[in-house]
Scaffold this motif. Sequence first.
Motif, PDB file in Angstrom:
ATOM      1  N   UNK A   1       0.841  -1.199   0.000  1.00  0.00           N
ATOM      2  CA  UNK A   1       0.000   0.000   0.000  1.00  0.00           C
ATOM      3  C   UNK A   1       0.879   1.254   0.000  1.00  0.00           C
ATOM      4  N   UNK A   2       0.482   2.237  -0.794  1.00  0.00           N
ATOM      5  CA  UNK A   2       1.179   3.529  -0.821  1.00  0.00           C
ATOM      6  C   UNK A   2       0.402   4.525   0.026  1.00  0.00           C
ATOM      7  N   UNK A   3       1.133   5.183   0.910  1.00  0.00           N
ATOM      8  CA  UNK A   3       0.487   6.089   1.865  1.00  0.00           C
ATOM      9  C   UNK A   3       1.139   7.465   1.810  1.00  0.00           C
ATOM     10  N   UNK A   4       0.304   8.491   1.824  1.00  0.00           N
ATOM     11  CA  UNK A   4       0.786   9.873   1.942  1.00  0.00           C
ATOM     12  C   UNK A   4       0.697  10.292   3.412  1.00  0.00           C
ATOM     13  N   UNK A   5       1.820  10.755   3.947  1.00  0.00           N
ATOM     14  CA  UNK A   5       1.856  11.293   5.312  1.00  0.00           C
ATOM     15  C   UNK A   5       1.906  12.809   5.184  1.00  0.00           C
ATOM     16  N   UNK A   6       0.794  13.453   5.504  1.00  0.00           N
ATOM     17  CA  UNK A   6       0.627  14.876   5.201  1.00  0.00           C
ATOM     18  C   UNK A   6       0.475  15.673   6.497  1.00  0.00           C
ATOM     19  N   UNK A   7       1.264  16.730   6.621  1.00  0.00           N
ATOM     20  CA  UNK A   7       1.184  17.588   7.808  1.00  0.00           C
ATOM     21  C   UNK A   7       1.017  19.041   7.406  1.00  0.00           C
ATOM     22  N   UNK A   8       0.139  19.722   8.119  1.00  0.00           N
ATOM     23  CA  UNK A   8      -0.193  21.098   7.796  1.00  0.00           C
ATOM     24  C   UNK A   8       0.613  22.123   8.585  1.00  0.00           C
ATOM     25  N   UNK A   9       0.077  23.331   8.697  1.00  0.00           N
ATOM     26  CA  UNK A   9       0.827  24.475   9.202  1.00  0.00           C
ATOM     27  C   UNK A   9       1.342  24.318  10.625  1.00  0.00           C
TER      28      UNK A   9
ATOM     29  N   UNK B   1      -2.448   9.766   5.825  1.00  0.00           N
ATOM     30  CA  UNK B   1      -2.403  10.119   7.246  1.00  0.00           C
ATOM     31  C   UNK B   1      -2.273  11.635   7.275  1.00  0.00           C
ATOM     32  N   UNK B   2      -3.245  12.327   7.849  1.00  0.00           N
ATOM     33  CA  UNK B   2      -3.282  13.790   7.689  1.00  0.00           C
ATOM     34  C   UNK B   2      -3.517  14.483   9.016  1.00  0.00           C
ATOM     35  N   UNK B   3      -2.539  15.316   9.386  1.00  0.00           N
ATOM     36  CA  UNK B   3      -2.755  16.268  10.482  1.00  0.00           C
ATOM     37  C   UNK B   3      -2.852  17.648   9.842  1.00  0.00           C
ATOM     38  N   UNK B   4      -4.063  18.182   9.720  1.00  0.00           N
ATOM     39  CA  UNK B   4      -4.227  19.469   9.024  1.00  0.00           C
ATOM     40  C   UNK B   4      -3.903  20.682   9.901  1.00  0.00           C
ATOM     41  N   UNK B   5      -3.425  20.471  11.147  1.00  0.00           N
ATOM     42  CA  UNK B   5      -3.133  21.597  12.038  1.00  0.00           C
ATOM     43  C   UNK B   5      -4.387  22.444  12.221  1.00  0.00           C
ATOM     44  N   UNK B   6      -4.195  23.763  12.292  1.00  0.00           N
ATOM     45  CA  UNK B   6      -5.342  24.641  12.534  1.00  0.00           C
ATOM     46  C   UNK B   6      -6.339  24.648  11.375  1.00  0.00           C
TER      47      UNK B   6
ATOM     48  N   UNK C   1     -13.165  26.203  20.140  1.00  0.00           N
ATOM     49  CA  UNK C   1     -12.993  26.321  18.685  1.00  0.00           C
ATOM     50  C   UNK C   1     -12.168  25.182  18.104  1.00  0.00           C
ATOM     51  N   UNK C   2     -11.338  24.540  18.932  1.00  0.00           N
ATOM     52  CA  UNK C   2     -10.547  23.400  18.438  1.00  0.00           C
ATOM     53  C   UNK C   2     -11.380  22.109  18.410  1.00  0.00           C
ATOM     54  N   UNK C   3     -12.511  22.129  19.093  1.00  0.00           N
ATOM     55  CA  UNK C   3     -13.320  20.907  19.159  1.00  0.00           C
ATOM     56  C   UNK C   3     -14.132  20.708  17.887  1.00  0.00           C
ATOM     57  N   UNK C   4     -14.156  21.759  17.072  1.00  0.00           N
ATOM     58  CA  UNK C   4     -14.868  21.685  15.787  1.00  0.00           C
ATOM     59  C   UNK C   4     -13.879  21.243  14.698  1.00  0.00           C
TER      60      UNK C   4
END
Length: 144
Positions: A1-9, A71-76, A109-112
């Motif tokens: 399986x090919x996976x993208x590990x993506x991290x935001x700001x 796998x995505x952590x979009x930060x804020x 606001x982070x709970x949304x």
Amino acid sequence: MNVLLLNGPNLNLLGEREPEIYGTTTLAQIEQMVQARARSLGASVRAFQSNHEGALIDELHQARFWAQGVIFNPGAFTHYSYALRDAIASTRLRVVEVHLSDLSKREPWRQQSVIAEVAAHRIMGKGAAGYVEALEWLLQHGAQ
Ligand code: DQA
């Protein structure tokens, strides 16, 4: 399986950024942990981080040609980016939303999360280990 590990700001600053909330593990170390686990499970991971919404969207668009999971952590951006939400819906990528901190115990606001409803799975509050768990979840739940 090919996976993208993506991290935001701001996730490029992990290790020095508010360590009492996000821990002392750097993003490079997280990427190495996920890469190592992927190798042991026979998966392939491409890691990408950006502070720019459009760059994250472009990466998701590209991923639809080669990745079976993200796998995505979009930060804020988690809390307000309808553009990222639409990118996930448009590409139909199987996305695991990851957060180092437990958003349910933080500011209202982070709970949304506008990402939650297009995510296949969510992991939060487990620090760096949450990223490895996300990889394992994707492998257990197969290609889409
Ligand atoms: C975060 C939580 C977000 O609210 C914050 O803006 C981040 C990191 C987390 O991993 O806990 O940048 O996504």
